[in-house]
Motif scaffolding. Structure first.
Motif, PDB file in Angstrom:
ATOM      1  N   ALA A 118      -0.363 -27.072 -19.257  1.00  0.00           N
ATOM      2  CA  ALA A 118       0.588 -27.045 -18.149  1.00  0.00           C
ATOM      3  C   ALA A 118       1.505 -25.836 -18.270  1.00  0.00           C
ATOM      4  N   ALA A 119       1.760 -25.204 -17.130  1.00  0.00           N
ATOM      5  CA  ALA A 119       2.528 -23.970 -17.141  1.00  0.00           C
ATOM      6  C   ALA A 119       3.996 -24.250 -17.432  1.00  0.00           C
ATOM      7  N   ALA A 120       4.598 -23.386 -18.244  1.00  0.00           N
ATOM      8  CA  ALA A 120       6.028 -23.482 -18.474  1.00  0.00           C
ATOM      9  C   ALA A 120       6.725 -22.795 -17.319  1.00  0.00           C
ATOM     10  N   PHE A 121       7.980 -23.179 -17.081  1.00  0.00           N
ATOM     11  CA  PHE A 121       8.692 -22.593 -15.959  1.00  0.00           C
ATOM     12  C   PHE A 121       8.901 -21.105 -16.178  1.00  0.00           C
ATOM     13  N   GLU A 122       8.659 -20.348 -15.141  1.00  0.00           N
ATOM     14  CA  GLU A 122       8.855 -18.907 -15.218  1.00  0.00           C
ATOM     15  C   GLU A 122       9.254 -18.413 -13.845  1.00  0.00           C
ATOM     16  N   ARG A 123      10.105 -17.397 -13.812  1.00  0.00           N
ATOM     17  CA  ARG A 123      10.512 -16.852 -12.521  1.00  0.00           C
ATOM     18  C   ARG A 123      10.402 -15.337 -12.540  1.00  0.00           C
ATOM     19  N   ARG A 124       9.869 -14.791 -11.483  1.00  0.00           N
ATOM     20  CA  ARG A 124       9.826 -13.337 -11.317  1.00  0.00           C
ATOM     21  C   ARG A 124      10.520 -12.999 -10.021  1.00  0.00           C
ATOM     22  N   VAL A 125      11.418 -12.045 -10.063  1.00  0.00           N
ATOM     23  CA  VAL A 125      12.091 -11.618  -8.841  1.00  0.00           C
ATOM     24  C   VAL A 125      11.644 -10.194  -8.535  1.00  0.00           C
ATOM     25  N   LEU A 126      11.017 -10.013  -7.395  1.00  0.00           N
ATOM     26  CA  LEU A 126      10.529  -8.693  -7.014  1.00  0.00           C
ATOM     27  C   LEU A 126      11.426  -8.173  -5.896  1.00  0.00           C
ATOM     28  N   ARG A 127      12.213  -7.147  -6.213  1.00  0.00           N
ATOM     29  CA  ARG A 127      13.107  -6.588  -5.196  1.00  0.00           C
ATOM     30  C   ARG A 127      12.455  -5.361  -4.586  1.00  0.00           C
ATOM     31  N   SER A 128      12.221  -5.421  -3.314  1.00  0.00           N
ATOM     32  CA  SER A 128      11.631  -4.296  -2.575  1.00  0.00           C
ATOM     33  C   SER A 128      10.431  -3.718  -3.317  1.00  0.00           C
ATOM     34  N   ALA A 129       9.604  -4.596  -3.846  1.00  0.00           N
ATOM     35  CA  ALA A 129       8.491  -4.143  -4.659  1.00  0.00           C
ATOM     36  C   ALA A 129       7.181  -4.104  -3.881  1.00  0.00           C
ATOM     37  N   ALA A 130       7.203  -4.562  -2.640  1.00  0.00           N
ATOM     38  CA  ALA A 130       5.942  -4.639  -1.897  1.00  0.00           C
ATOM     39  C   ALA A 130       5.371  -3.247  -1.687  1.00  0.00           C
ATOM     40  N   GLU A 131       4.076  -3.139  -1.904  1.00  0.00           N
ATOM     41  CA  GLU A 131       3.404  -1.865  -1.775  1.00  0.00           C
ATOM     42  C   GLU A 131       3.246  -1.498  -0.300  1.00  0.00           C
ATOM     43  N   HIS A 132       3.038  -2.527   0.504  1.00  0.00           N
ATOM     44  CA  HIS A 132       2.754  -2.298   1.917  1.00  0.00           C
ATOM     45  C   HIS A 132       3.747  -3.014   2.822  1.00  0.00           C
ATOM     46  N   HIS A 133       3.884  -2.455   4.007  1.00  0.00           N
ATOM     47  CA  HIS A 133       4.621  -3.151   5.053  1.00  0.00           C
ATOM     48  C   HIS A 133       3.694  -3.316   6.257  1.00  0.00           C
ATOM     49  N   TYR A 134       4.038  -4.280   7.100  1.00  0.00           N
ATOM     50  CA  TYR A 134       3.154  -4.636   8.206  1.00  0.00           C
ATOM     51  C   TYR A 134       3.925  -4.600   9.514  1.00  0.00           C
ATOM     52  N   LEU A 135       3.272  -4.145  10.547  1.00  0.00           N
ATOM     53  CA  LEU A 135       3.903  -4.071  11.865  1.00  0.00           C
ATOM     54  C   LEU A 135       2.986  -4.714  12.887  1.00  0.00           C
ATOM     55  N   ARG A 136       3.571  -5.559  13.730  1.00  0.00           N
ATOM     56  CA  ARG A 136       2.807  -6.047  14.885  1.00  0.00           C
ATOM     57  C   ARG A 136       3.260  -5.212  16.079  1.00  0.00           C
ATOM     58  N   VAL A 137       2.349  -4.475  16.673  1.00  0.00           N
ATOM     59  CA  VAL A 137       2.727  -3.573  17.754  1.00  0.00           C
ATOM     60  C   VAL A 137       1.928  -3.895  19.010  1.00  0.00           C
ATOM     61  N   ARG A 138       2.464  -3.477  20.145  1.00  0.00           N
ATOM     62  CA  ARG A 138       1.729  -3.598  21.393  1.00  0.00           C
ATOM     63  C   ARG A 138       1.797  -2.266  22.102  1.00  0.00           C
ATOM     64  N   LEU A 139       0.668  -1.822  22.624  1.00  0.00           N
ATOM     65  CA  LEU A 139       0.619  -0.568  23.357  1.00  0.00           C
ATOM     66  C   LEU A 139       0.781  -0.889  24.831  1.00  0.00           C
ATOM     67  N   GLU A 140       1.699  -0.205  25.477  1.00  0.00           N
ATOM     68  CA  GLU A 140       1.898  -0.445  26.905  1.00  0.00           C
ATOM     69  C   GLU A 140       1.326   0.721  27.684  1.00  0.00           C
ATOM     70  N   LEU A 141       0.433   0.409  28.607  1.00  0.00           N
ATOM     71  CA  LEU A 141      -0.216   1.423  29.435  1.00  0.00           C
ATOM     72  C   LEU A 141      -0.051   1.026  30.895  1.00  0.00           C
ATOM     73  N   PRO A 142      -0.004   2.022  31.812  1.00  0.00           N
ATOM     74  CA  PRO A 142      -0.005   1.645  33.227  1.00  0.00           C
ATOM     75  C   PRO A 142      -1.317   0.944  33.556  1.00  0.00           C
TER      76      PRO A 142
END
Lengths: 147, 371
Positions: A8-32
């Motif tokens: 059984a795993a012992a309690f452990e905590r990791r705090v990652l501050r601004s450590a993400a390698e990637h960011h994600y964007l949901r975008v929409r293209l608007e066209l006439p």
């Protein structure tokens, strides 16, 4: 998957501050309405050309992934390395033309991990970048008036 | 002058991912407390690899997530009324959240199960209301937003007290605030739905059922995880961050088998991974209260009571992007995405991983300091 069960795993905590390698964007293209809709490859090409227009060849080399693209709604999920987020976002915001037609990118959502939401429009925000655009347009108008 | 501007081009907005591991049956395990602390949840989804049909017990737990209610244009002073406090707030866990209000533009209100009413209002409304509050953490140098917290269960907050009268006067006459509210009520005695319905019968009240979708994913690549290795080991198991990204891709139906030379996307499943023939994905959307999520989590732990092929399963919970609080009473702001979510990974031996994500101001300090 047959393996010995570890103890059984012992309690452990990791705090990652601004450590993400990637960011994600949901975008929409608007066209006439009425024009041809870009395919997924053309869409990616548009993103790359937007980056080249604003940030030059170095900007165009920024690794951007089109994780998901829906041709019907022209919405997509983009992945970019964290250090390139601002470059990508600014390039998308300042892009004005697709094949000599007016167009605009709307950033609907930005997240580190997020679920697909049906009414994505609900999340539509005036981002800092859109505000910036308004300011730029205002100053351009001011200049025209002065001239 | 150009140099600092250019440097900012490379900066990303700050965010935070807290990862924990522990054992679900440990006497001092706080996993249920974390669920309870996150009051407003809009979406719960769980993914079970190597599972084609959901066991009956789980199916009934999912069906039992319970109704929630939408009350149209409810004046806030009705939540402060003594009858309401006596009938609902003091007799169970009462959840209320203003609906279709945007945390960075509009006034918003939320009632927490501990009886705290939280109003997040802009500067003008704050000045008109004349109630004591504090500046919002997200408003920057020039304060444009204030947070007012009213403890409805406080001993000094009885109908004859000055404080009660002042609050009632402010919300009734000085600046009447009105919202559409999402409501849910939970008591140990039983579902309190009908009581809520009859109490608000004068107002426009609607009972809503959470939307539940089931789907089976075929031939899914799943990362290999080891419960005692949060950081993962090269060639042996994947880390929590990798799992987090993979889960986002699975929930968004992103293709996992790209090559590094692909023009469109280079995302692929983290290494090492195994191909799973089928995986079961269930998604519940609505106004879901923590008590029900704890029940679901408990049933998911019981899933491993009988021998199963799956080595782990996940439970992901998304909070409302526009709720004024996230964990406990800590203030929540929208920033650029408003995400506040957590994810459980339950292993076969009932070890768990918990991942909590948000921007760094959003989580109470207690989650960051205790180690």
């Amino acid at each position: 998957m047959a393996r010995a069960e570890p103890p059984a795993a012992a309690f452990e905590r990791r705090v990652l501050r601004s450590a993400a390698e990637h960011h994600y964007l949901r975008v929409r293209l608007e066209l006439p309405d009425g024009g041809a809709r870009p395919s997924v490859a053309q869409f990616k090409q548009l993103v790359v050309s937007a980056l080249r227009e604003l940030h030059g060849e170095v900007g165009a080399a920024l690794p951007v992934d089109v994780l998901m693209y829906e041709e019907k709604t022209l919405s997509a999920v983009l992945r970019v390395i964290s250090s390139g987020l601002v470059k990508l976002w600014s390039a998308l915001t300042l892009l004005g033309y697709y094949q000599n037609r007016r167009c605009a990118f709307r950033v609907l959502q930005f997240w580190v991990l997020k679920c697909p939401v049906k009414d994505a429009y609900f999340f539509l925000r005036r981002s800092d970048f859109q505000l910036l655009c308004i300011l730029v347009k205002k100053s351009q108008l001011q200049q025209k008036l002065n001239d | 002058m150009a140099a600092p501007q250019l440097r900012r081009l490379g900066q990303a907005p700050r965010h935070l991912l807290v990862c924990e591991k522990g054992h679900a049956r440990h006497a001092r395990s706080r996993h249920a407390a974390h669920v309870r602390d996150h009051a407003y949840n809009c979406r719960v989804s769980f993914l079970i690899p190597e599972c084609g049909i959901l066991p009956e017990v789980l199916k009934s737990t999912v069906a039992d997530v319970g109704e929630y209610y939408l009350v149209r244009s409810l004046p806030v002073h009705e939540l402060v009324a003594q009858e309401f406090i006596d009938a609902f707030v003091k007799k169970g866990s009462c959840y209320a959240l203003s609906y279709n209000t945007k945390i960075d533009q509009d006034n918003t209100a939320a009632l927490l199960p501990n009886g705290k009413l939280i109003l997040s209002v802009d500067k003008d409304t704050y000045e008109e209301l004349g109630l004591q509050g504090r500046p919002s953490q997200y408003s920057g140098k020039k304060v444009m937003r204030y947070i007012i917290t009213i403890d409805l269960t406080d001993a000094g907050f009885h109908p004859d007290s000055k404080k009660h009268n002042r609050v009632l006067w402010a919300l009734k006459e000085k600046k009447p605030l009105e919202f559409d509210f999402l409501l849910a009520w939970y008591t140990n005695i039983g579902a309190g739905g009908s009581t809520l319905m009859s109490y608000f019968s004068k107002n426009q009240i609607q009972a809503l059922k959470p939307k539940i979708t089931f789907s089976t994913l075929r031939d899914l690549q799943c990362p290999v995880l080891q419960s005692n290795e949060l950081q993962g080991k090269p060639d042996e198991s994947c880390s929590t961050e990798e799992l987090f990204e993979w889960l986002g891709a699975v929930l968004n139906q992103v293709s996992l088998d790209n090559t590094s030379s692909s023009f469109l996307s280079t995302y692929c499943c983290p290494q090492p991974n195994v191909m799973v023939e089928k995986a079961f994905l269930c998604t519940i959307t609505g106004f879901i209260i923590p008590e029900k999520i704890i029940q679901l989590l408990e049933q998911l732990c019981c899933y491993f009571g009988e021998p199963k092929l799956a080595y782990w399963l996940t439970l992901t919970v998304h909070g409302f992007a526009d709720s004024p609080v996230s964990w406990r009473e800590s203030e929540h702001g929208f920033h650029k995405g408003g995400e506040n979510l957590y994810n459980f990974v339950i292993f076969r031996n009932l070890d768990y991983w918990l991942q909590m994500a948000g921007t760094s101001r959003r989580m109470p300090d207690i989650y960051l300091q205790r180690s």
